[in-house]
Design an enzyme around this catalytic site. Sequence first.
Site, mmCIF file in Angstrom:
data_model
loop_
_atom_site.group_PDB
_atom_site.id
_atom_site.type_symbol
_atom_site.label_atom_id
_atom_site.label_comp_id
_atom_site.label_asym_id
_atom_site.label_seq_id
_atom_site.Cartn_x
_atom_site.Cartn_y
_atom_site.Cartn_z
ATOM 1 C CG PHE A 236 -7.981 15.596 -25.207
ATOM 2 C CD1 PHE A 236 -8.294 15.081 -26.493
ATOM 3 C CD2 PHE A 236 -8.687 15.047 -24.045
ATOM 4 C CE1 PHE A 236 -8.844 13.851 -27.071
ATOM 5 C CE2 PHE A 236 -8.919 12.987 -24.692
ATOM 6 C CZ PHE A 236 -9.214 13.028 -25.802
ATOM 7 C CB THR A 237 -13.022 15.803 -24.718
ATOM 8 O OG1 THR A 237 -11.817 14.540 -24.555
ATOM 9 C CG2 THR A 237 -13.375 15.496 -25.876
ATOM 10 C CG PHE B 71 -17.623 12.143 -27.241
ATOM 11 C CD1 PHE B 71 -16.955 14.041 -26.984
ATOM 12 C CD2 PHE B 71 -16.181 11.503 -26.938
ATOM 13 C CE1 PHE B 71 -16.225 13.743 -25.894
ATOM 14 C CE2 PHE B 71 -15.411 11.725 -25.871
ATOM 15 C CZ PHE B 71 -15.698 12.890 -25.116
ATOM 16 N NE ARG C 51 -12.468 12.925 -30.621
ATOM 17 C CZ ARG C 51 -12.667 12.481 -29.278
ATOM 18 N NH1 ARG C 51 -11.251 11.719 -29.428
ATOM 19 N NH2 ARG C 51 -13.445 12.570 -28.916
ATOM 20 C CE LYS D 113 -4.388 8.779 -25.253
ATOM 21 N NZ LYS D 113 -5.491 8.598 -23.936
ATOM 22 C CG ASP E 237 -2.382 16.124 -23.384
ATOM 23 O OD1 ASP E 237 -1.110 15.014 -23.042
ATOM 24 O OD2 ASP E 237 -3.943 16.208 -23.223
ATOM 25 C CE1 TYR F 173 -4.695 1.931 0.739
ATOM 26 C CE2 TYR F 173 -2.524 3.692 1.789
ATOM 27 C CZ TYR F 173 -4.012 2.867 0.967
ATOM 28 O OH TYR F 173 -4.355 3.918 0.519
#
Length: 462
Positions: free
Chosen positions: A126-127, A452, A385, A260, A217, A74
């Site tokens: 970006f969303t 979306f 998109r 990614k 990002d 933990y």
Amino acid sequence: MTVRRSWAEPWKIKMIEPIRMTAPEHRQEAIREAGYNTFLLQSDDVYIDLLTDSGTSAMSENQWAGIMLGDEAYAGSRSYRHLCEAIEEIYGYPETVPTHQGRGAEHILSQILIRPGDVIPGNMYFTTTRFHQEYAGGKFVDVIIDEAHDPASTHPFKGNVDLAKLAAVVEEHGAERIPYICPETNVNLAGGQPMSMENLRQVWEFCRPLGILVMLDATRALENAWFIKQRETGYQDRSVREILKEICSYSDGATVSSKKDNLVNIGGFLALRDPELARRARALLVAFEGLQTYGGMSGRDMEALARGIREMVETDDHVRARVGQVEYLGRLISEAGVPIVVPVGGHGVFLDARAILAHLPQDHFPAQALAAALYVDSGVRGMERGIVSAGRNKETGDHNRPRLELVRLTIPRRVYTQSHMDVTAESVAAVYAEREQVRGLRFTYEPPDLRFFQARFEPIEA
Ligand code: F0G
């Protein structure tokens, strides 16, 4: 005579996962049940899944071995230490705040830095990033160069920040209302388009004296590094590993979705230089994600992630094959005469639905309709998109109407072969040939935020 010398993926396949081809009638029914939203399809009904490159990578034998060695303590997990070491070595940030995925990091960053009324410039949006900025009371402002909004512009760095637009935002709001700028590497919604090193450096040099932080990002920074190597003078002989480190050197920190570039199925992090900022981030981390030494991940997730981060830059061969496969699909689709976003980006091929379905007005959701038609043709699943993803303006309630109205065919890393790309390109060409048959859509259900993901539609009768 020049002898052709091809390159191939720097791996071979040890384990396979069966996929299933279905009949057109089955797919017609499946997409109707899914409300014409590819997010709502069952994966069993999908043949080639190009919905996203997020969390869909194939892990290496070394990463799977790491799964067995994860330390599930933990507190004070050895795997967390390995993750911190990998992030510091490869990205160069000394402070690691581990989260369950990218949006967890965006949430924490937005909460510690944004006060209501603040303004956060970014290169396109970006969303989830914009959602968290607005959720914290901030306002997102787009400062990307105009070329990014033009699918046909062949500018080599369509992800660049327009410094004049940025200066105008500072002029209008004052630097004290701008806690940070969020430059996205390889801008997702622009079509996977890179920023140049020169532009990253200029943004950094502009912001520093004003006290505006630069929070990248860096989700697809590796793919951006590859494009810098290909396109920017002075970088041809540098490794992507060196280029990636230099990208991050022009920032105070970064949010990363590790699903990614980092070659894992789940995970992410907020990385920072300032220990005081990291302390504030950890104070929230324990409330929203988990203890500071695991945040949102299990020990085994962190172990696989630490290995994925090192593996992605071990040689340039991985990213060459990854981006090379995307470019291969882009070339096939282009050669079939179908309009796409050029240059082909790092993580997917983006079909220009506005040009392909020129008979549909944007309010009839051409990209959503095109994604559905492609699925019915072949079982290839892409993603809208465009106007649906762009949501509504918070103040006026009207649709945001982006110039880019695209269907994204996103390529998972190390998952599909060249033959899968061939099948995909043939299906795109077949739908293009019958494009006049495709009808527009209207909402039957519209969620208030990030619509979306869960929206449902029905075809508009001719
Ligand atoms: N930033 C960028 C540029 C992204 O593309 C994503 C996710 C995120 C942040 C959020 O990360 O999903 O781990 O919470 N993009 C996925 C996609 C969902 O399909 O483009 P996350």
